[in-house]
Structures are given as C-alpha cells and as structure tokens.
Design a protein around this motif. Sequence first.
Motif, mmCIF file in Angstrom:
data_model
loop_
_atom_site.group_PDB
_atom_site.id
_atom_site.type_symbol
_atom_site.label_atom_id
_atom_site.label_comp_id
_atom_site.label_asym_id
_atom_site.label_seq_id
_atom_site.Cartn_x
_atom_site.Cartn_y
_atom_site.Cartn_z
ATOM 1 N N GLU A 559 0.825 -1.212 0.000
ATOM 2 C CA GLU A 559 0.000 0.000 0.000
ATOM 3 C C GLU A 559 0.856 1.258 0.000
ATOM 4 O O GLU A 559 0.412 2.319 -0.415
ATOM 5 C CB GLU A 559 -0.917 0.000 1.229
ATOM 6 N N THR A 560 2.078 1.156 0.486
ATOM 7 C CA THR A 560 2.976 2.309 0.555
ATOM 8 C C THR A 560 4.016 2.267 -0.559
ATOM 9 O O THR A 560 5.121 2.792 -0.404
ATOM 10 C CB THR A 560 3.687 2.354 1.916
ATOM 11 N N ARG A 861 -0.141 4.215 -8.614
ATOM 12 C CA ARG A 861 0.736 3.094 -8.281
ATOM 13 C C ARG A 861 0.830 2.183 -9.487
ATOM 14 O O ARG A 861 -0.037 2.221 -10.373
ATOM 15 C CB ARG A 861 0.223 2.325 -7.070
#
Length: 884
Positions: A559-560, A861
Amino acid sequence: MELYFLALLILIMAAALGSGYPVAFALPGAAIITIFAAAVSGWLFAGNTDAFFHSGGPQQWLSAGVTNLRGVYWEVERDTLIAIPLFIFMGITLQRSKIAEDLLVTMAQLFGPVPGGLGISVVFVGALLAATTGIVGATVVAMGLISLPAMLRNKYSPSLATGTIAASGTLGQIIPPSIVLIILADQLASAVDQASTARKALYKDTTGELTMPSAFDVVSTSAGEMFLGAFVPGLLLVLLYMIYILVYALLRPTAAPAVHYAGKFDFAFWRKVFLTLVPPLTLIFLVLGSIIAGIATVNQAGAIGAAGAMVMAGYRLGDYGRWTFVPAILSLIGLGILAFAISNFEMNLKSIDNTHDWIGIQLGILGTIILSAALIWSGWRTMRVEETLNGIMLETAKTTALVFVILLGAAMLTAAFRAFGGEDLVRDFLNSLPGGFWAKFIIVMAVIFVLGFFLDFIEIAVVVVPIVAPILLADPSANVTAVWLGVMIGLNIQTSFLTPPFGFALFYLRGVAPAVVKTIQMYKGVVAFILLQLLALFIVGLYPQMVNYLPNRVSLLSETAPPPRNPKLQYCLEEYVAEQFAANGTQLQAAHETARNIDLSFLPGDLASSFAEGVDKASNAQALLGEAQTARQAINDASPQYRVLHTKVRDLQTVMRGIDSHIAELRADVNRLPGDANAEAREKRLAEIEKLEAEKEGLQAQIPAEWDSTFKTYNDLVKAEEKALNTYRRNSDSAYGEISEVVATLKGSARFLELEDGLRTQAGRIGNEDAESLAAEIDVLADEFGEVEGASKIRSEVSKARRALEAKTPDPDKAATAMANAIDLYEEQKAWREKAGSVLPDLETYDATIRNTIGARVQDRMPRDVALFVASCSADHRDISLNF
C-alpha cells in the motif's frame, strides 16, 4: 603519531578478547584507555591534547561517542532494535517448552526410512527452529542431546552426525527472524547515510555537478527488508545441506543408513505429526507472513512471535485434560474476530461516523479481550510449571543486555577507530586495490571469514560492518543494495559458528556430545558444511536477484509502494514499456487510429481538441522511446572503450584526492605545532607536503591528453539520452493526462445528470426557507458537483450561493444569482453529457489499452504485472560508475 595509537587500540582490544575478557567491556575499555593515553601524551609532549588525533581530538571524539551511544537507544530510525528482546523471548520460550524436542523426535520418525533421513530430519528441524527461535546455542544443545545419541546408535558417521547438527543449529543466523539480521540492518542504516554522502561527494568531484541525480543514490534497508532478502538464501542453504546428506548417504550407505520407524504410520502418528508441525509453522506464517504482507513491522511481528510462543508453551508444558488446548483455541478465535473486524470495518475511532463502524469497534474490543485472556491464561500456566516463565524472562534479560552492551561498546570503539584515522586507512587501502568493487568486496569478505575463526557474530557485525560497509556501498561500479550486502555478510558471519578453533557451535556440541565422539571428528565433520556455506555465498553473490527480488516485490506491491514517477524506477519502467511496444506495437498503433476515428464532435471544442492532441502524442510515444533507446545503445557501444580510459583516470584521481587529504592533514599538523621548539617538526612536515605535491603533479601528468575530449564526447552521449528520455516522458505523461481527463469527464456524466433535480430544487428554495439550514444542504450539493470531473465551475457558483447564505447578513438575492449562473452552466454541459454514453465504452477501451504503457508514469501506483517486471529488473545490480 596517531597511527601508533591506532595500533595500540587494536592491540589492546585483541589482547583483551584473546584473554577471554568479556567482549562487552573489552571494546569500550580499549577505546577509553587508548583515548586517555593519546590525550595525556599530546598534553605532555606537544602541549595540546588534540595533537595525536587524526582529526578533531578527544573533545570531538567524546561528543561523537555520546552521539553514537545516543543513536543506539534513542534515534527513532533505529527502533528495530526493540525487536531483539521480543525474538529472544520467543526463541527461549520455544526451547524451554520442549517444542524443539518434539520436532526432532517426530521428524526423525517421519524421515528415518529415507537414506540419510535422520540427518535430513535434523536439517529440516534446524530450519524450523531457525525460523522460530534463531538462538544458536539453544538449538545446537537441544539437537545434540536428542539427535546425536540416536544418530550414533544407528551407526551414523560421527563426523557427519556432528557436522550436520552443528551446521543445522547455525541456520538461525540467516533464516529470519534472526538477531544478526536485525543488528546488520541497524548498522547498515547508518552506513547508507555515510555512503550516500561519499557518493555525492564523488559525483561532485568527478563531474563538477553540484547535485547528483537521485537515481544514483544509495538505497537504504530495514530489518523487514533484510528478513525478506535472507529468506531465499536461507532456503538455498537448507537445500544444499539436504542434498549433501542425501548424496553422502547414497555414496556411503553405511555412514548414513536408513532408520525404519518401529511403530505404525497410523492415525495416531499423523495426529502427532500434525500437532507437532502445525503450531510452529503457524507461528512462522504469522511472524514472517505479517512482515512479507506488509501488515506488521518487524517490532510488531516480534510481539506476535512472543505472544505465539507463550500460547504454545501454555499447552505444551502440562497436561490439563480437556482444557489443554483451550487457551490456544481462544487465541485463534480472538485473532479471527480481530481479522474480521479489521477487514470489514473502519477501526480508527477518529474516522467513525455511523453505527456500522461502531459494530467493528465492539468486535475489536471483544477480540482483544479474548486474546488477552488466552495470553494471561497461557502465561499463568507457564509460570506454574517449574517457574518456567521466570527463567525465560531472566534469560531474555541477560541475552538482551549482552547484545545492547556490546552495541554501546562497539559504538565507542568505532568512534575511537575513526578518531585515530583508521577508517581513512581502510578506505585508502581498499580504494587503492586494482579490480574495482569486487576486489574490495572479496578482501572484506575474506577478512570477515578469517575473523570468524576468532570472534563472535555480534562482534564482527558491530565492529567491522560500520567501517567497511560505507566504503563498499559508496562504490558506484557495482551499485549494490544494502540488503544484498547485509545478507552476504550474514552468510559469511554464519561460518564463524563452525570454523575452528573458536566455533561456538562446536563448543556447544562438544559440551553435550559423548566422550566417544572425538573433537577432531567434529572438526572434520563441519568442513563440508563450511564449504557449502561458501558455495551458497558464491551463488548469492552471482545471482543478487535471490536477495533483492522479494524485498522489491513486497515494496512495489504494498500500500505504501513508491509512485511510478520515482526516479529509481524509471530505467526498469521504460524497459517494460519498450518490451510492450516491441510485442504489441502494431496493436497500439491500431488503437490510436481507432481512437482518432471516434466521433467527438458533440463535445465542447476544448475537450475534443484535448483528446485529439493526446492521441497524436500517444501515437508518437513509441518513436520517441525508440530514439531514447538508440541514444542508450550509442552509449553502450562507446562504453567498453571509454571504460578503459575512465578507469585509468579515475584511479589516478582517487590517489590524487588521497594525497590532497594527506596534505590537508599535514597542514593542520603544522598549524598545531607553534613556537621555536617545534620548528624541526614543522620543517619535516613542510618537506613532506612538498614531496606529496610533486607526486601529485607526476600523477596529473599521467592522465592521457585525450581524456578531456573523450570525457566530453561520452558526456554528450549521456546528455543526448537524457534529453531523449525527458522528451519521451513529457510527451507520454501529457498524452495520457489529456486522454484520461476526457475519459474521466465523460465517466462522470451519469452522476452529473443525476444532480439536476437537486440543483433546481435548491435554487427554488432560496428566499423561501431558513438560510442556515439551506446553506448546509447547498454545501453538500457543492461537494457532489466537486466529485464530478469537469463540473468545477458549477461547484464554484454553488459555493458562492452557500457563502452568501452563511454571511452574517444572509443575501438571498446574491445566492439566487449564483444558483442561476450554476443552472446556466449546467445547461451548457447537459446536452453533450447526455450523449457521452454512446462513445464512453470506446474511450474506456482505449484508455485501458494505453494505461500501463504510455500512461504508466502518471498512475498512482504500478499495476501488478508492471510492478512484478520492475521488481525483477531492479533486483540486479547495474553498474553506474561511468556516470561518475
């Protein structure tokens, strides 16, 4: 003069360690004695306490030492050290609860019928214990007490038996979670900062540029990444051990015979296997899986491991009848409730705004209560049985204190080593070696291997690594990652447990082995396993992807994850796009042509032209990237010839920079030696400076005359590639940005049309209802228009109406005018938005076709397939030295 004190520092440390003096006091003691001696000598013979220090002096060293000590226990960036006592607690708990014994006995029965099966079972259990305990002494002793008698009784070769047990017991140093990996990650985090500074200085010195591109910077590491990086090499080592034992047994059946299980492989046996294997494997999954999945940090995973070990000890240490497994079952129920709540509800109290989320909080509280009750119950059981918990806590405190005291002492020793110029000596020596990075690396690894004959892994990790790691990481010729360097050092350090004469695993095993097993047999037995460790070291060095891929994969899929625009990802991202262009270029060009033929004449001129421009730019992307690749190929063609000259010149310049540094030190010495009494010493240093300057001029003369022109020609090629890449990137980013904006605008049309009734209703209520309550509803309407792409002007007018109603003196007329303007703007868009559905599917298809190639950089992303390619591509080390 400082060199004499540097030698004194090393001599005192070596003497103290050789005499058996505790390492926790030998390291800081050597530093304190040497610093004191140097300061007193400087005061007595030169009138200056700083005189015999390489740089700064004792006052500066003391402040640096305090900073180092503070960094061990205070810096937030080094909070991974908190995981050390947690993993130590987990390991000691599992060892004291006899789970290791259960594993050994059960696996021996399971693998026994296979040739060499008893030895393979020892390796298998060693790997499992490594992933749960990570404590070498406890593992070797446990396996020595349980397996060695059984192996000798079944006519196993004493050398093979002892070698297998000793080697398997050391797997805890490389298979995560490992204390040595945590310590290495901590040391490397500091080393990366120093290496980054050194690399930036090198870039500035060699190119004249003030700033270095961030793509060339050194990448840091963490304990979690070290765990991920060591996972595959650890499994490789286990596999090598098992293959060796199997081959040995097949070649010499009498030295490792099959051992047939006397009992039956019935339900009771498989139930025992299940109860023995599943809990440790579950704990491994929870600890390592939570790190790999990004659910927990290393510290949190350590807490999970400690709690899980407590639960396992709770049911293993005593027989409580039908209640034996109740605490373990309760803990699983509690974890299940918590997992369900976290997955399905908003668990942040500050973000809760409805009854549904409060249900999640209540479930979380219930799960926490159940889990806490299970842990307290298990802890009470562990405390009751022979006060096992007291022993565990005491042993954990002792081991943790030992590790941290050594860290503190090593920080003092390293500061003293640097104060006497030791780090500069090491750097100058390594940089002077021919062969670039690999020559330095091989020398360092050889030194660590030899030190392993005499020193413990902690001593090597905290004394040697801070000195050599910055030098290796700063070298751009290999551009290795910190996690790869850490794993390589970890694999090397692991041999320190097996190498005579001071191999700790050998000492542990000797203490529990029967007298019939000779020490020389143990030494012979570990030789093959040391060679296997060196083979694993060679394989991992040859294929860095084995270390780097898994951390890269987890990072890019988390997620990061860093955004696709991250400079470090561009090389591999463009490699992916180039492959897609090569494989699907024809289909992409056909998609561009199809997009041009979509009838968008009903759209406003700015939207239609924006889309057309985006399609034109997108169709040019393939050619622009091709130009960049052509420029890159020109660099690749010129590199072999340029590298020869570049290496020669940069080596000369490295020596010249060392001479400049030495001259600066001598000039500082001259300034620190005032008065007639020191005239002779000053003259001696001035003469040396003159000699060094002449030597530097001689080196300068050795630089080939064609260097400047060759450097400029090569640099022009680099700039041409950079220009082509920037052109491609700007074109592609702009192309997809324009296309995606039009698509997003049309996708919002359905929602836009749904807001018409609300807009007209709110406009009709102005002047007829309470201004304050109406303003709140109009505010909601403004937010709804704000969520629709392309409706910002309408939102602005609606907000004006809301502000007019919220004023101290509400102005209904002004609000009505603003709402009328909003309706006019709405009518302008309504006509073409009603037709959006006819072309939207085609536009969305085109958007999806180019999203992962032309639009790859502008995504929030990376998609999974792109991320996996980039993870694999960036797992290899890329030489960037020609840019320096």
